[in-house]
Design a protein around this motif. Sequence first.
Motif, PDB file in Angstrom:
ATOM      1  N   LYS A  27       0.826  -1.206   0.000  1.00 14.49           N
ATOM      2  CA  LYS A  27       0.000   0.000   0.000  1.00 14.49           C
ATOM      3  C   LYS A  27       0.864   1.262   0.000  1.00 14.49           C
ATOM      4  CE  LYS A  27      -3.717   2.249   2.536  1.00 14.49           C
ATOM      5  NZ  LYS A  27      -4.667   2.135   3.635  1.00 14.49           N
ATOM      6  N   GLY A  28       0.498   2.201  -0.889  1.00  7.77           N
ATOM      7  CA  GLY A  28       1.200   3.472  -0.964  1.00  7.77           C
ATOM      8  C   GLY A  28       2.315   3.515  -1.986  1.00  7.77           C
ATOM      9  N   LYS A  29       2.733   2.374  -2.516  1.00  4.05           N
ATOM     10  CA  LYS A  29       3.830   2.327  -3.490  1.00  4.05           C
ATOM     11  C   LYS A  29       3.275   2.499  -4.900  1.00  4.05           C
ATOM     12  CE  LYS A  29       6.661  -0.639  -0.592  1.00  4.05           C
ATOM     13  NZ  LYS A  29       7.340  -1.920  -0.485  1.00  4.05           N
ATOM     14  N   THR A  30       4.106   3.033  -5.788  1.00  4.57           N
ATOM     15  CA  THR A  30       3.700   3.233  -7.174  1.00  4.57           C
ATOM     16  C   THR A  30       4.595   2.422  -8.091  1.00  4.57           C
ATOM     17  OG1 THR A  30       5.129   5.155  -7.435  1.00  4.57           O
ATOM     18  CG2 THR A  30       2.864   5.574  -6.754  1.00  4.57           C
ATOM     19  N   ILE A  73      -1.547  -8.646  -8.629  1.00  2.00           N
ATOM     20  CA  ILE A  73      -2.358  -7.920  -7.660  1.00  2.00           C
ATOM     21  C   ILE A  73      -3.741  -7.747  -8.271  1.00  2.00           C
ATOM     22  CG2 ILE A  73      -2.617  -5.760  -6.369  1.00  2.00           C
ATOM     23  CD1 ILE A  73       0.381  -5.308  -6.736  1.00  2.00           C
ATOM     24  N   HIS A  74      -4.786  -7.883  -7.471  1.00  2.00           N
ATOM     25  CA  HIS A  74      -6.134  -7.688  -8.005  1.00  2.00           C
ATOM     26  C   HIS A  74      -6.304  -6.231  -8.425  1.00  2.00           C
ATOM     27  CE1 HIS A  74     -10.551  -7.636  -8.261  1.00  2.00           C
ATOM     28  NE2 HIS A  74     -10.389  -8.919  -8.565  1.00  2.00           N
ATOM     29  N   VAL A  75      -7.015  -6.036  -9.537  1.00  2.00           N
ATOM     30  CA  VAL A  75      -7.140  -4.709 -10.132  1.00  2.00           C
ATOM     31  C   VAL A  75      -7.873  -3.727  -9.217  1.00  2.00           C
ATOM     32  CG1 VAL A  75      -9.278  -5.131 -11.398  1.00  2.00           C
ATOM     33  CG2 VAL A  75      -7.597  -3.578 -12.337  1.00  2.00           C
ATOM     34  N   SER A  76      -8.693  -4.220  -8.289  1.00  2.00           N
ATOM     35  CA  SER A  76      -9.395  -3.321  -7.371  1.00  2.00           C
ATOM     36  C   SER A  76      -8.450  -2.710  -6.345  1.00  2.00           C
ATOM     37  CB  SER A  76     -10.519  -4.061  -6.647  1.00  2.00           C
ATOM     38  OG  SER A  76      -9.990  -5.044  -5.784  1.00  2.00           O
ATOM     39  N   ASN A  77      -7.248  -3.257  -6.217  1.00  2.00           N
ATOM     40  CA  ASN A  77      -6.288  -2.758  -5.236  1.00  2.00           C
ATOM     41  C   ASN A  77      -5.288  -1.768  -5.821  1.00  2.00           C
ATOM     42  OD1 ASN A  77      -7.481  -4.320  -3.269  1.00  2.00           O
ATOM     43  ND2 ASN A  77      -6.152  -6.058  -3.664  1.00  2.00           N
ATOM     44  N   VAL A  78      -5.480  -1.375  -7.076  1.00  2.00           N
ATOM     45  CA  VAL A  78      -4.609  -0.374  -7.694  1.00  2.00           C
ATOM     46  C   VAL A  78      -5.477   0.741  -8.265  1.00  2.00           C
ATOM     47  CG1 VAL A  78      -2.754  -1.985  -8.249  1.00  2.00           C
ATOM     48  CG2 VAL A  78      -4.513  -1.526  -9.941  1.00  2.00           C
TER      49      VAL A  78
END
Length: 114
Positions: A27-30, A73-78
């Motif tokens: 979380k928070g990383k790009t 990663i699931h797309v809802s988490n980005v």
Amino acid sequence: MAIKKADPVQLHVKSGDTVKVIAGDEKGKTGVIKSVNRVTQRVIVEGLNLATKHNKPSAKSPQGGITKIEAPIHVSNVQAINPTTGERVRKGASAAAAPAAPAKAKRATAKKTA
């Protein structure tokens, strides 16, 4: 009985987009999206969500060893971010931000009696 495969769905991100992870361990990383799987709705972000893979020795790599690979990663988490400003953006939000036409007022009607 045959197993039905899921149909691919349209997603809010695509390969090459810069995204920010909004949930999970990263979380928070790009990062930049390397690949997208529309059937499972998962994306692989470059350099994020690293998983350890143990490789057996083989003719190709006699040494074997442990390598780190990017896990999906699931797309809802980005969420997509604007590369110039660095702010998170919602795709299609420009159409939603425009003022909507005023709705017609409903007239009250009396119920008919028999």
